[in-house]
Design a protein around this motif. Sequence first.
Motif, PDB file in Angstrom:
ATOM      1  N   GLY A 198      -6.074 -45.925 -72.392  1.00  0.00           N
ATOM      2  CA  GLY A 198      -4.845 -45.516 -73.050  1.00  0.00           C
ATOM      3  C   GLY A 198      -5.009 -45.443 -74.554  1.00  0.00           C
ATOM      4  O   GLY A 198      -6.076 -45.718 -75.123  1.00  0.00           O
ATOM      5  N   LEU A 199      -3.912 -45.078 -75.236  1.00  0.00           N
ATOM      6  CA  LEU A 199      -3.956 -44.883 -76.676  1.00  0.00           C
ATOM      7  C   LEU A 199      -4.246 -46.184 -77.407  1.00  0.00           C
ATOM      8  O   LEU A 199      -4.971 -46.195 -78.407  1.00  0.00           O
ATOM      9  N   ASP A 200      -3.689 -47.293 -76.914  1.00  0.00           N
ATOM     10  CA  ASP A 200      -3.910 -48.592 -77.552  1.00  0.00           C
ATOM     11  C   ASP A 200      -5.389 -48.925 -77.593  1.00  0.00           C
ATOM     12  O   ASP A 200      -5.971 -49.185 -78.658  1.00  0.00           O
ATOM     13  N   GLY A 201      -6.048 -48.908 -76.424  1.00  0.00           N
ATOM     14  CA  GLY A 201      -7.468 -49.244 -76.377  1.00  0.00           C
ATOM     15  C   GLY A 201      -8.334 -48.221 -77.079  1.00  0.00           C
ATOM     16  O   GLY A 201      -9.346 -48.579 -77.706  1.00  0.00           O
ATOM     17  N   GLU A 203       1.676 -51.755 -81.490  1.00  0.00           N
ATOM     18  CA  GLU A 203       2.709 -52.205 -80.560  1.00  0.00           C
ATOM     19  C   GLU A 203       3.191 -50.993 -79.781  1.00  0.00           C
ATOM     20  O   GLU A 203       3.957 -50.176 -80.285  1.00  0.00           O
ATOM     21  N   LEU A 204       2.712 -50.857 -78.560  1.00  0.00           N
ATOM     22  CA  LEU A 204       3.038 -49.707 -77.728  1.00  0.00           C
ATOM     23  C   LEU A 204       3.395 -50.223 -76.329  1.00  0.00           C
ATOM     24  O   LEU A 204       2.504 -50.598 -75.559  1.00  0.00           O
ATOM     25  N   PRO A 205       4.694 -50.253 -75.982  1.00  0.00           N
ATOM     26  CA  PRO A 205       5.114 -50.858 -74.711  1.00  0.00           C
ATOM     27  C   PRO A 205       4.889 -49.964 -73.495  1.00  0.00           C
ATOM     28  O   PRO A 205       5.350 -50.300 -72.412  1.00  0.00           O
ATOM     29  N   GLY A 206       4.211 -48.854 -73.633  1.00  0.00           N
ATOM     30  CA  GLY A 206       3.938 -47.985 -72.505  1.00  0.00           C
ATOM     31  C   GLY A 206       2.937 -46.925 -72.908  1.00  0.00           C
ATOM     32  O   GLY A 206       2.346 -46.980 -73.984  1.00  0.00           O
ATOM     33  N   ARG A 207       2.717 -45.940 -72.039  1.00  0.00           N
ATOM     34  CA  ARG A 207       1.775 -44.869 -72.315  1.00  0.00           C
ATOM     35  C   ARG A 207       2.508 -43.568 -72.556  1.00  0.00           C
ATOM     36  O   ARG A 207       3.347 -43.161 -71.746  1.00  0.00           O
ATOM     37  N   PRO A 208       2.197 -42.899 -73.654  1.00  0.00           N
ATOM     38  CA  PRO A 208       2.759 -41.551 -73.851  1.00  0.00           C
ATOM     39  C   PRO A 208       2.105 -40.571 -72.877  1.00  0.00           C
ATOM     40  O   PRO A 208       1.155 -40.902 -72.164  1.00  0.00           O
ATOM     41  N   GLU A 244      -1.031 -38.401 -76.384  1.00  0.00           N
ATOM     42  CA  GLU A 244      -2.102 -39.367 -76.637  1.00  0.00           C
ATOM     43  C   GLU A 244      -3.299 -38.686 -77.297  1.00  0.00           C
ATOM     44  O   GLU A 244      -3.858 -39.205 -78.276  1.00  0.00           O
ATOM     45  N   SER A 245      -3.682 -37.549 -76.768  1.00  0.00           N
ATOM     46  CA  SER A 245      -4.838 -36.842 -77.321  1.00  0.00           C
ATOM     47  C   SER A 245      -4.585 -36.402 -78.757  1.00  0.00           C
ATOM     48  O   SER A 245      -5.452 -36.561 -79.625  1.00  0.00           O
ATOM     49  N   SER A 294       0.688 -56.077 -77.116  1.00  0.00           N
ATOM     50  CA  SER A 294       0.726 -56.016 -78.570  1.00  0.00           C
ATOM     51  C   SER A 294      -0.578 -56.553 -79.072  1.00  0.00           C
ATOM     52  O   SER A 294      -1.048 -57.599 -78.637  1.00  0.00           O
ATOM     53  N   SER A 295      -1.219 -55.825 -79.929  1.00  0.00           N
ATOM     54  CA  SER A 295      -2.519 -56.257 -80.417  1.00  0.00           C
ATOM     55  C   SER A 295      -2.604 -55.994 -81.893  1.00  0.00           C
ATOM     56  O   SER A 295      -2.126 -54.987 -82.386  1.00  0.00           O
TER      57      SER A 295
END
Length: 426
Positions: free
Chosen positions: A295-298, A316-321, A326-327, A421-422
């Motif tokens: 995902g976008l976070d990783g 802080e992204l509580p879900g996946r776009p 994302e791309s 959250s990272s």
Amino acid sequence: MTDNDLVHGVGARVGRAAVNALRAPLSVVGLVLVPLQLVAYPMILVTIGVPLLLLAVALTRRYADLHRSLAGRLLGEEIPRPYRQPPNRGPMTRVRTVATDPATWRDLAFLPVNAVTGVACFVVPLGLWVGGVVGLVTPLLWLLGADDLEFNGIAETTPGSYVLAPLIACLALLLAWLATPALPRAHARITRALLGPTARSTLTTRVRELAETRADSVDAQAAELRRIERDLHDGAQARLVALGMNLGMAEELMARDPQAAAELLAEARQSSSQALAELRDLVRGIHPPVLADRGLDGALRALAMASPLTVEVDLELPGRPEAPVESAVYFACAETLTNAAKHSGATAAWLRLRHDGARLSVMIGDDGRGGAEPTENGGLRGIERRLAVFDGTLGIASPVGGPTIVTLELPCALSSEKTSSSSGTV
């Protein structure tokens, strides 16, 4: 409400009415622009008409901007400018765009309307306050001057006025209390109706933006296809051609020179490995596997780790776009960090990502020398085109001497919820 509060409220409204009355001359001043602009139109046929019309329209729009600002402040909202953006194709094209813009004629119609409604809406409340106060004070003056009234022989005709005048005065004060906020707001609504964008102009602007975005998207996709074709032609395709030639030569040498054939086969195996590596790099450039897997976070954390700069991440992204979003965000962040490492002279950077329920915002900063500006064929312009496909925006704050802060914002709905959250330095 205590007596002090009532007195304070009355004083505040009287003061507001007095201040608003000062805007009445401003409403009348705009009438000067009407003949100036009307005279400029027929003079376009001669040389002086072009700068005269541009000057008249510029002054009218400045005057309209002032009223838009005042009306928006009173209504608690921003009133956008509805004007068409003229193309950079010479003065006559600019004049044609300005002269045929419906907003230009609506500005011209606003000037006399504003003169009438401005005087009425800003002077009437103060007049009612003054009339109400005079109506209350007048009976007292009559009482104090009763002997003079009797001497003049009019005492018999005015006794009813001792009651009627205060009643009229109270009515005037009540109307003044109500009119002080109501009439300026009515004038603000008239201003918004005449100077704000109409539904048609908003739709036209939106269609134009979508057309420009579509054209940029098509150009970006065409450029991306050319890049992929060039990478395939210069990289993997060339190695595969060499691989085929080596295999053909090895086949010919197999019977009479096995050693040379074995060397050609080893070279072919190395070429196949290099071609496979180039194909993998090409695929990663189209859609990185880490983006699909983590995902976008990783993916952004992996991007920060691969950067030559020390990048502090706060995500802080509580879900996946959605995957296209994302791309777009990933490659925009990659381009921004690459620019910071190559051109800014920075040693450290930071990346912050937030989602507020409707929009995804990313801020990327560095401690470099600053002075970053988007150019027509530069990386920042490419980011702007990429984000515009999703109605996104790019903001750049890069004073000379640094630091540089790039802001990416685009509408975004999350498809799946998670709690993650990272933050940290990588």
